[in-house]
Design an enzyme around this catalytic site. Structure first.
Site, PDB file in Angstrom:
ATOM      1  N   GLU A  68       0.843  -1.307  -0.055  1.00  0.00           N
ATOM      2  CA  GLU A  68       0.103   0.092   0.070  1.00  0.00           C
ATOM      3  C   GLU A  68       0.899   1.333   0.020  1.00  0.00           C
ATOM      4  O   GLU A  68       0.677   2.011   0.847  1.00  0.00           O
ATOM      5  CB  GLU A  68      -0.945  -0.027   1.273  1.00  0.00           C
ATOM      6  CG  GLU A  68      -1.881  -1.225   1.196  1.00  0.00           C
ATOM      7  CD  GLU A  68      -3.079  -1.188   2.263  1.00  0.00           C
ATOM      8  OE1 GLU A  68      -2.827  -0.353   3.207  1.00  0.00           O
ATOM      9  OE2 GLU A  68      -4.049  -1.715   2.287  1.00  0.00           O
ATOM     10  N   GLU A 109      -5.823  -8.038  -1.720  1.00  0.00           N
ATOM     11  CA  GLU A 109      -6.608  -7.969  -0.380  1.00  0.00           C
ATOM     12  C   GLU A 109      -8.158  -7.472  -0.720  1.00  0.00           C
ATOM     13  O   GLU A 109      -8.333  -6.340  -1.447  1.00  0.00           O
ATOM     14  CB  GLU A 109      -5.844  -6.791   0.470  1.00  0.00           C
ATOM     15  CG  GLU A 109      -4.541  -6.765   1.115  1.00  0.00           C
ATOM     16  CD  GLU A 109      -4.175  -6.007   1.994  1.00  0.00           C
ATOM     17  OE1 GLU A 109      -4.890  -5.492   2.638  1.00  0.00           O
ATOM     18  OE2 GLU A 109      -2.841  -5.935   2.197  1.00  0.00           O
TER      19      GLU A 109
END
Length: 454
Positions: free
Chosen positions: A236, A357
């Site tokens: 991320e 995810e």
């Protein structure tokens, strides 16, 4: 026969035949006990080796490649269906917790899953792999060795992430802290991880050490091990100090090129959340959950176009992004979000799309466990439709745990064996993908048992 029974049997035979001193009987008894001891030692060693993950008859594996928008293995499409268990290396360090690693891989194998994403980093915290800049804990590296071997034994490939943008397990902030404390860096800004040349050098040293690590159980360097599905640059990534995205783009290009100079066999992805940045057209920017997400320094299409990046990575968290929305609104938004990124992979990027995810939080004010099944099925249905059309996408649930791991849980964690509807849903998706892959030959594969009741 147990050891005590064997010893009693030998003793009884000796006394029944004893009519005088017979040294040869004593000698035979001694030899039997010695042989029994040797056999016991061999058995103990075998069990110990097996416990730590070494198995001589490991399944054959080939490297995963790509052909356009498809993942490929040995000339056939490879369908990614899996989960996240970030904690594998941490739990593999100690003997008492290693069975959890084995259990989660067994569960994944039983559900027909193909890929597990996990951390190949732990910087400066408990069970740290990198204790300080450039200094590694061999005990923890051996734990990662065991994770890779155990995954392969269960037919699972690993997506290994190399650093965290967040603070958990050290991440980029730990590199900045080390460099600042050692007088290496000129600034303590968290984003100096991306632009400080000294920190870049130290991260490259870390990456080289991991990629060229020789597994102590197999003798295979990580860069030569097909049990590793791919490398992920950073979990991320965001560089909020430069909303133009130039700083992060430069770092990604530099690191992607460096990794490929060491390892040309494995695929590489970034670890993006999927937010569109300032170079994206307006219709794409409007897909972001809010205006804020277009100013994080990440730029999905621009970042993913880097030539060394083999496939795109996207996350799906409607609970974190749409705080005021109800469940139906989140479902409608996510349907558009997923479809938009698959379209990007097909038309703009010409690369596979992996949703690395996705999850639904238990902290929603209207949460009901059945909502997870509804949400996850919508993701799986979209992935299945994509797979039927040249296999362009895959998805990994965040996250799986086993019983007794409450402190590792968050509001997205799932213990598959405790939620039968979810367990069955995942198996059904595995069987749908397996049927696409094998066709009628599925009855000749391990999936024949997994899919028997579906």
């Amino acid at each position: 026969m147990g050891v005590l029974q064997a010893r009693n049997s030998l003793k009884g035979g000796y006394y029944r035949s004893l009519s005088g001193p017979k040294p040869w009987l004593v000698s035979n008894r001694g030899w039997c006990l010695l042989a029994l001891g040797i056999v016991s030692c061999i058995a103990f060693i075998y069990v110990s080796i097996g416990y730590f993950g070494f198995h001589p008859a490991e399944p054959k594996m080939d490297f995963v490649g790509i052909n356009g928008t498809q993942f490929m293995v040995d000339g056939r499409p490879f369908y990614v269906n899996g989960w996240n268990s970030y904690w594998l290396m941490d739990q593999a360090v100690d003997d008492f917790s290693f069975p959890r690693v084995r259990e989660i891989f067994q569960i994944g194998e039983n559900m027909g899953l193909t890929v597990c994403r996990t951390w190949a980093f732990n910087d400066g915290s408990y069970h740290a792999l990198q204790v300080s800049l450039g200094r590694f804990d061999e005990r923890v590296f051996k734990a990662l060795d065991r994770v890779i071997v155990e995954a392969r034994r269960h037919g699972i490939r690993l997506l290994l992430s190399l650093v965290n943008n967040l603070d958990a397990f050290g991440g980029k902030s730990q590199y900045v802290k080390w460099a600042w404390e050692n007088g290496i860096s000129l600034t303590s800004s968290n984003d100096s991880f991306f632009f400080d040349p000294s920190i870049r050098t130290y991260f490259k040293a870390y990456v080289k050490t991991v990629l060229m690590r020789k597994n102590h159980l197999t003798g295979i360097e990580y860069r030569d091990d097909p049990a590793i599905f791919a490398w992920e640059l950073i979990n991320e990534p965001q560089c909020n100090s430069d909303a133009t995205g130039d700083t992060l783009q430069d770092w990604l290009e530099d690191m992607a090129e460096y990794i490929k100079s060491i390892d040309k066999k494995h695929l590489l992805t970034i670890g993006l959340e999927g937010f569109y940045g300032p170079t994206s057209p307006l219709e794409k920017l409007s897909m972001n959950p809010s205006e804020y997400y277009g100013k994080t320094g990440a730029d999905f299409i621009r970042n993913s176009k880097i030539s060394e990046i083999d496939f795109t990575s996207v996350h799906i968290y409607p609970d974190q992004w749409l705080l005021a929305a109800d469940f139906n609104e989140k479902m409608k938004y996510i349907s558009k979000w997923v479809s938009a990124h698959i379209e990007d992979g097909d038309t703009e990027l010409k690369k596979p799309v992996l949703f690395t995810e996705f999850g639904l939080s238990t902290k929603n004010r209207d949460f009901d466990p059945s909502q997870r099944e509804t949400f996850y099925k919508s993701i799986y249905d979209t992935i299945h439709n994509s797979a039927k059309n040249n296999g362009r996408a895959g998805a990994l649930i965040w996250q799986f745990l086993v019983r007794g791991m409450e402190k590792y849980n968050d509001d997205f964690g799932i213990i598959p064996l405790l939620r039968q509807p979810m367990y069955q849903l995942i198996k059904e998706h595995s069987c749908q993908l397996a049927e696409l892959h094998y066709g009628q030959d599925i009855l000749k594969t391990s999936y024949k048992d997994i899919c028997r009741m579906n």
